[in-house]
Scaffold this motif. Structure first.
Motif, PDB file in Angstrom:
ATOM      1  N   LEU A   1       5.040  -3.330  -9.551  1.00  0.00           N
ATOM      2  CA  LEU A   1       5.766  -3.160 -10.801  1.00  0.00           C
ATOM      3  C   LEU A   1       7.143  -2.545 -10.551  1.00  0.00           C
ATOM      4  O   LEU A   1       8.139  -2.951 -11.158  1.00  0.00           O
ATOM      5  N   VAL A   2       7.213  -1.572  -9.649  1.00  0.00           N
ATOM      6  CA  VAL A   2       8.498  -0.971  -9.291  1.00  0.00           C
ATOM      7  C   VAL A   2       9.399  -2.019  -8.643  1.00  0.00           C
ATOM      8  O   VAL A   2      10.596  -2.112  -8.952  1.00  0.00           O
ATOM      9  N   ALA A   3       8.834  -2.822  -7.739  1.00  0.00           N
ATOM     10  CA  ALA A   3       9.621  -3.880  -7.093  1.00  0.00           C
ATOM     11  C   ALA A   3      10.144  -4.877  -8.117  1.00  0.00           C
ATOM     12  O   ALA A   3      11.290  -5.349  -8.024  1.00  0.00           O
ATOM     13  N   ASP A   4       9.336  -5.202  -9.111  1.00  0.00           N
ATOM     14  CA  ASP A   4       9.780  -6.117 -10.166  1.00  0.00           C
ATOM     15  C   ASP A   4      10.955  -5.520 -10.939  1.00  0.00           C
ATOM     16  O   ASP A   4      11.918  -6.233 -11.264  1.00  0.00           O
ATOM     17  N   ARG A   5      10.886  -4.226 -11.246  1.00  0.00           N
ATOM     18  CA  ARG A   5      11.980  -3.567 -11.968  1.00  0.00           C
ATOM     19  C   ARG A   5      13.273  -3.603 -11.165  1.00  0.00           C
ATOM     20  O   ARG A   5      14.358  -3.878 -11.696  1.00  0.00           O
ATOM     21  N   GLN A   6      13.160  -3.343  -9.869  1.00  0.00           N
ATOM     22  CA  GLN A   6      14.347  -3.338  -9.019  1.00  0.00           C
ATOM     23  C   GLN A   6      14.946  -4.736  -8.880  1.00  0.00           C
ATOM     24  O   GLN A   6      16.166  -4.913  -8.959  1.00  0.00           O
ATOM     25  N   ALA A   7      14.079  -5.726  -8.680  1.00  0.00           N
ATOM     26  CA  ALA A   7      14.563  -7.103  -8.542  1.00  0.00           C
ATOM     27  C   ALA A   7      15.244  -7.568  -9.827  1.00  0.00           C
ATOM     28  O   ALA A   7      16.284  -8.243  -9.790  1.00  0.00           O
ATOM     29  N   ALA A   8      14.680  -7.193 -10.972  1.00  0.00           N
ATOM     30  CA  ALA A   8      15.288  -7.575 -12.248  1.00  0.00           C
ATOM     31  C   ALA A   8      16.635  -6.887 -12.432  1.00  0.00           C
ATOM     32  O   ALA A   8      17.612  -7.504 -12.883  1.00  0.00           O
ATOM     33  N   ALA A   9      16.705  -5.604 -12.085  1.00  0.00           N
ATOM     34  CA  ALA A   9      17.951  -4.847 -12.266  1.00  0.00           C
ATOM     35  C   ALA A   9      19.068  -5.384 -11.382  1.00  0.00           C
ATOM     36  O   ALA A   9      20.247  -5.344 -11.754  1.00  0.00           O
TER      37      ALA A   9
ATOM     38  N   LYS B 111       0.818  -1.213   0.000  1.00  0.00           N
ATOM     39  CA  LYS B 111       0.000   0.000   0.000  1.00  0.00           C
ATOM     40  C   LYS B 111       0.854   1.267   0.000  1.00  0.00           C
ATOM     41  O   LYS B 111       0.415   2.309   0.474  1.00  0.00           O
ATOM     42  N   ASP B 112       2.050   1.180  -0.547  1.00  0.00           N
ATOM     43  CA  ASP B 112       2.920   2.357  -0.574  1.00  0.00           C
ATOM     44  C   ASP B 112       2.319   3.422  -1.482  1.00  0.00           C
ATOM     45  O   ASP B 112       2.211   3.218  -2.699  1.00  0.00           O
TER      46      ASP B 112
ATOM     47  N   PRO C 245       2.231   4.439  -7.765  1.00  0.00           N
ATOM     48  CA  PRO C 245       0.928   4.000  -8.263  1.00  0.00           C
ATOM     49  C   PRO C 245       0.874   2.489  -8.485  1.00  0.00           C
ATOM     50  O   PRO C 245      -0.182   1.880  -8.357  1.00  0.00           O
ATOM     51  N   GLN C 246       2.031   1.895  -8.809  1.00  0.00           N
ATOM     52  CA  GLN C 246       2.113   0.451  -9.019  1.00  0.00           C
ATOM     53  C   GLN C 246       3.308  -0.102  -8.240  1.00  0.00           C
ATOM     54  O   GLN C 246       4.364  -0.384  -8.825  1.00  0.00           O
TER      55      GLN C 246
END
Length: 284
Positions: A231-239, A222-223, A227-228
């Motif tokens: 999705l941000v967490a997925d980008r960071q984990a992938a990077a 609920k951060d 907005p998503q």
């Protein structure tokens, strides 16, 4: 005193001033916890005891111009704070340390891991901005408004904490803690730091490519800053070539709002690093 475990505040002289920290000894993996901007290391006051009880060495650090660190610094960027963090790792002679950054300091721990790979065993991002999605028009307008308002009226940051903690995920001392943040930021000596953090680039893209240690991304479901969030967490984990854990019911500060859930995600990660195949294992 901002100590998270009742230990005495210690200080390290760095370029431009001195940094406050505390250090609770333990036989396990060393964990260094950094708060986000305009916050104190006491934001980890509930998580740090859980990590310490599991046997880990827990170090928490105040940022430049915040908490018990000195004011008067001229650079408050994530990169400058990374230099402070590396200096602290060297001062304490920590090796295989897990660097935990929250919000603004997610970029800091990524930078420090690249600068001091021989001292870094892993990185953990907690609701961090690094590798964020590009801001949309509404977000740009919102952040463009918030910065000047908080600079003009520092007490608004304390009021804004209600926005960052869902009503059912606020610690018992929530009102006292946010009042303390407001009081800290109203101090005249904090003005330069306040401006530096609000104008700093908290979301650099590309820094993660230089990191070659295990990584864990924690994100409150609920951060409101994202907005998503997933999705941000997925980008960071992938990077970072790592993995993510979404913290149910948590806002922007799950270490204070949902500390047990954060510990439940973090402790297995620390155990993996300490194992035979981990970066802290005896065969490495």
């Amino acid at each position: 005193m901002n100590s998270t475990l009742g230990t005495a505040t210690q200080y390290l002289d760095v370029t431009g001033g001195r940094i406050a920290y505390d250090d609770a000894a333990g036989p396990g993996t060393p964990v260094v916890l950094l708060p986000g901007m305009l916050d104190k290391r006491a934001v980890y006051r509930f998580l740090a005891p859980l990590l310490s009880a599991a046997g880990h060495r827990v170090v928490t650090m105040d940022l430049r111009g915040m908490g018990e660190s000195s004011t008067g610094f001229t650079d408050h960027s994530p990169a400058a704070i990374a230099d402070d963090l590396v200096a602290l790792l060297e001062h304490l002679d920590l090796r295989g340390a897990v660097l935990v950054g929250s919000s603004y300091t997610g970029a800091t721990v990524v930078r420090a891991a690249a600068l001091a790979p021989e001292r870094t065993g892993g990185v953990v991002l907690v609701d961090a901005f690094i590798e964020n999605l590009p801001l949309n028009g509404f977000q740009k307008a919102l952040f463009g408004l918030v910065g000047p308002l908080v600079r003009a009226f520092p007490g608004l940051w304390g009021a804004a904490q209600k926005f960052y903690y869902p009503a059912d995920a606020r610690p018992a001392d929530f009102e006292e803690y946010r009042a303390g943040l407001s009081a800290m930021l109203r101090e005249p000596a904090r003005k330069a730091a306040l401006r530096g953090y609000l104008e700093g680039d908290s979301a650099p893209v590309g820094w993660c490519a230089a990191v070659d240690v295990p990584a864990l991304v924690l994100m409150g479901e609920k951060d409101p800053d994202f907005p998503q969030p997933e999705l941000v967490a997925d980008r960071q984990a992938a990077a970072l070539r790592g993995r993510k854990v979404m913290i149910a019911g948590a806002g922007h500060y799950p270490m204070a709002g949902r500390p047990q859930a954060v510990a439940d995600a973090l402790l297995p990660f620390l155990a993996e690093l300490a194992g035979p195949a981990g970066r802290n294992g005896t065969d490495r």
